[in-house]
Design a protein around this motif. Sequence first.
Motif, PDB file in Angstrom:
ATOM      1  N   LYS A  21       0.793  -1.273  -0.099  1.00  0.00           N
ATOM      2  CA  LYS A  21      -0.074   0.226   0.064  1.00  0.00           C
ATOM      3  C   LYS A  21       0.906   1.292   0.094  1.00  0.00           C
ATOM      4  O   LYS A  21       1.990   1.293   0.293  1.00  0.00           O
ATOM      5  N   LYS A  22       0.331   2.404  -0.457  1.00  0.00           N
ATOM      6  CA  LYS A  22       1.158   3.593  -0.382  1.00  0.00           C
ATOM      7  C   LYS A  22       1.684   3.853   1.173  1.00  0.00           C
ATOM      8  O   LYS A  22       0.956   3.611   2.037  1.00  0.00           O
ATOM      9  N   GLY A  23       2.909   4.596   1.049  1.00  0.00           N
ATOM     10  CA  GLY A  23       3.213   4.964   2.419  1.00  0.00           C
ATOM     11  C   GLY A  23       4.800   4.489   2.679  1.00  0.00           C
ATOM     12  O   GLY A  23       5.101   3.739   2.053  1.00  0.00           O
ATOM     13  N   THR A  24       5.004   5.078   3.784  1.00  0.00           N
ATOM     14  CA  THR A  24       6.377   4.748   4.278  1.00  0.00           C
ATOM     15  C   THR A  24       6.575   3.259   5.076  1.00  0.00           C
ATOM     16  O   THR A  24       7.258   2.686   4.814  1.00  0.00           O
ATOM     17  N   VAL A  41       4.039  -5.972   2.944  1.00  0.00           N
ATOM     18  CA  VAL A  41       4.079  -6.570   1.463  1.00  0.00           C
ATOM     19  C   VAL A  41       2.811  -7.490   1.233  1.00  0.00           C
ATOM     20  O   VAL A  41       2.840  -8.285   2.141  1.00  0.00           O
ATOM     21  N   PHE A  42       2.365  -7.569   0.234  1.00  0.00           N
ATOM     22  CA  PHE A  42       1.386  -8.337  -0.013  1.00  0.00           C
ATOM     23  C   PHE A  42       1.967  -9.499  -1.273  1.00  0.00           C
ATOM     24  O   PHE A  42       2.384  -8.890  -2.357  1.00  0.00           O
ATOM     25  N   VAL A  43       1.557 -10.768  -1.330  1.00  0.00           N
ATOM     26  CA  VAL A  43       2.117 -11.528  -2.300  1.00  0.00           C
ATOM     27  C   VAL A  43       0.897 -12.411  -2.960  1.00  0.00           C
ATOM     28  O   VAL A  43      -0.098 -12.967  -2.144  1.00  0.00           O
TER      29      VAL A  43
END
Length: 168
Positions: free
Chosen positions: A42-45, A49-51
């Motif tokens: 997703k956006k942001g710092t 992680v999605f796989v």
Amino acid sequence: IKCDKRAISKMTLQLEKVMGTNGGWQDQVGGLYDGVKLLYTKKGTSQEVFVKRLRKDAEDKFAEYLREHALLYFTGQKRMARNVLKGVLKFYEDNPFGIAKEIIKRLKKDSEKAFEALERCDFDVFAQTLNSYWSSKKALDPGSTNPFVESIIARIAPWTSAVSLCGA
């Protein structure tokens, strides 16, 4: 041995920052999860992680396709991820018209399109998308390649449907 892959990924990213490599998460996650996959965050710092893993039947067909058609060529050329990242960040900083953002959007779109093509076992679309991805990488950072590598690519071009470089 069972391990927490998300925790390992986060620790590796922290280690890279401490070491000053300023690397991302793609390599460690790519190594932690087997098979062909689409990785995203997703956006942001905070980089959770999605796989998304390719279906087993499509992965098997892709592996067969690669065995019959792929060539892995060692160029001997070294590229450091931190130098590539510096080049990308400089390009991003230097262009006031958002060209870098548009190229990054195209990279993401091509990644998804390539994954979808593999799900359908449409290797022609996969090859076209891989070429588009490679062009975008070079536009974002011309240091992604060099004249020697481009001369190799030019020599094999008549017999190829797609070209890209691995790694940084």
